[in-house]
Design a protein around this motif. Structure first.
Motif, short mmCIF file in Angstrom:
data_model
loop_
_atom_site.label_atom_id
_atom_site.label_comp_id
_atom_site.label_asym_id
_atom_site.label_seq_id
_atom_site.Cartn_x
_atom_site.Cartn_y
_atom_site.Cartn_z
N SER A 122 0.81 -1.23 0.00
CA SER A 122 0.00 0.00 0.00
C SER A 122 0.84 1.27 0.00
O SER A 122 0.31 2.36 0.22
N HIS A 139 -11.05 -3.94 2.69
CA HIS A 139 -10.38 -2.85 3.40
C HIS A 139 -11.16 -2.49 4.66
O HIS A 139 -12.37 -2.70 4.74
N SER A 165 -7.96 -4.85 -0.27
CA SER A 165 -6.60 -4.55 0.17
C SER A 165 -5.64 -5.68 -0.17
O SER A 165 -4.43 -5.51 -0.10
N HIS A 168 -5.72 0.25 -4.29
CA HIS A 168 -4.51 -0.54 -4.54
C HIS A 168 -4.10 -0.55 -6.00
O HIS A 168 -2.91 -0.60 -6.31
N LYS A 181 -0.44 4.37 -3.85
CA LYS A 181 -0.05 2.95 -3.82
C LYS A 181 0.56 2.62 -5.18
O LYS A 181 1.72 2.95 -5.41
N ARG A 197 1.79 -10.28 3.00
CA ARG A 197 1.42 -9.63 1.73
C ARG A 197 2.63 -8.89 1.18
O ARG A 197 3.35 -8.22 1.93
#
Ligand code: DSN
Length: 443
Positions: free
Chosen positions: A30, A121, A181, A209, A236, A376
């Motif tokens: 992010s 999110h 997300s 994103h 992002k 992630r």
């Protein structure tokens, strides 16, 4: 003149922060880096000013030049997203979503969105989580929306189209929210938006994103696929300053959005970041396509290289991702290292910054957001630093040495620092204008 000791302390900490990041591999999905041209805007006089209201209709004087900047910013963004209306006033992605909730719903209306444990999110969340795996979120807590979850294929990492059609027809939500997300694959907008419209639902797509990938024409095109509005944060995969915007597919949404943005969700809208965003949009116009293509190539290459080294990147059958993000199942390290919290910490020690994340099936296995089963990883910032596919193999080797061979993280940190020394310049950006600061008088 001696510097004030507290001032000195803060400077020292800032310096240490810079040193750490300069010598690290930034993989948070992010985040991104702004160019010197964009940073310059942040220290202009605009950072002291207010401009409540719309361009040409401000309720504060002194904005004749800022009006030109915001107008240009909107024009550049309309061009990038090929949309008739954009509001640049939301100060973040969450505020952009709140603007949509305020414009198109009322308290206790229903919203359908993917749940936080499967990648939704925090701004899609209900007031209070319906399971113990996570906490509630902004949609319920602030806008008082009654959130229901879109059926999701946990292992295919995408919205379940057939079940979602049934859910939309049954629930008839006021808002259907796309986006995530943990956003690996394009969402089924063209399949679901017509169904939502049949039952009078407003369709929003949270592109926070993937905004850069959309603007660079490398992901889906939500507006052409049928979304009514699109919200995004601008920092992002779109490498601008930290703020949000709302994009509308039709001019007839404009008035509701404008009123919700001001006096609804903002007073001062951080004018320096509007200027920074205009510069970022101009940069993106020039370099965005090439950049976003490389972002995706790097994400796929990193997924492949990690996978070949025994690190369980999810969705190998779908080439891991079609975006900047890959998701790694780290539960096989539970006995040797631990879960998300411990793996994140070990990586951080080795100067590799990636965050822990719930796997979509963690909730079934009683793991929660504090110590989830996943990590992630995003490729957008390392791409900005000029890294290519061959560099992804080197990064995967660091992971392998750290997580599987269990080499000391301090040793890896040294190797990472050496590797990073070749990547200290920002790519896909305007050349730095060192003289540009001349017009900023600090008195
Ligand atoms: N929480 C951020 C993310 O990491 O996706 C977005 O606001």
């Amino acid at each position: 003149m001696a510097i004030d000791p507290d001032h000195q302390k803060i400077r020292d900490i800032l310096k240490a922060h810079h040193e750490y990041w300069k010598n690290s591999i930034p993989l948070i999905a992010s985040e991104n880096l702004t160019s010197p041209s964009v940073r310059e805007a942040a220290i202009t006089d605009l950072s002291h000013r207010y401009a409540e209201g719309w361009i040409g209709e401000r309720v504060y004087p002194g904005n004749q030049y800022f009006d030109d900047i915001e107008d240009l910013c909107i024009k550049l963004l309309k061009d990038l997203f090929d949309a008739p209306f954009i509001d640049t006033r939301p100060i973040s992605g969450v505020v952009a979503n709140l603007t949509i909730y305020t414009a198109f719903a009322q308290a206790h209306d229903k919203m359908l969105a993917i749940s936080i444990p499967v990648g939704g999110h925090i701004s899609f969340g209900p007031n209070k989580a319906k399971t113990g795996a996570f906490i509630g979120g902004t949609a319920g807590a602030v806008s008082r929306l009654d959130v229901d979850y879109l059926p999701f294929d946990r292992y295919g990492l995408n919205i379940d189209v057939d079940e979602s059609i049934k859910a939309i027809r049954k629930i008839k939500p006021k808002i259907l929210q796309f986006g995530a997300s943990v956003f690996l694959f394009p969402h089924p907008v063209k399949e679901l938006a017509p169904v939502a419209h049949e039952v009078g639902t407003h369709v929003n797509y949270d592109a926070a994103h993937v905004a850069g990938l959309i603007a660079g024409s490398q992901f889906q095109d939500p507006i052409r696929e049928g979304t009514d509005t699109m919200t995004l944060s601008t920092h992002k995969t779109f490498p601008g300053p930290q703020k949000g915007i709302v994009v509308a597919a039709h001019d007839n949404f404009a008035e509701k959005i404008k009123t919700a943005a001001f006096p609804g969700m903002t007073s001062n809208h951080h004018l320096m970041h509007v200027a920074g965003l205009a510069i970022a949009a101009a940069e993106f116009k020039k370099f965005g396509k090439e950049y976003s293509k490389q972002v995706i190539k790097n994400a796929k290459a990193l997924g492949q290289a990690l996978y070949e080294r025994g690190i369980h990147v999810v969705c190998p059958e779908k080439d891991f991702t079609e975006s900047h993000t890959i998701l790694v199942d780290i539960t096989n390290f539970q006995n040797s290292i631990g879960l998300g919290a411990e793996v994140e910490q070990l990586l951080e020690k080795a100067h590799i910054v990636a965050n822990r994340n719930l796997l979509p099936w963690d909730i079934l296995e009683k793991r929660n957001y504090r110590n989830p089963g996943g990590i992630r990883i995003g490729s957008q910032e390392i791409t900005r630093l000029g890294m290519k596919e061959s560099d992804m193999v080197i990064i995967a080797e660091f992971f392998h040495k750290l997580l599987i061979k269990r080499i000391n993280p301090d040793k890896i940190a040294q190797e990472v620092t050496d590797f990073r020394s070749d990547f200290q310049k920002l790519h896909y950006a305007f050349d730095s204008l060192h003289q540009a600061y001349d017009f900023i008088e600090i008195i």
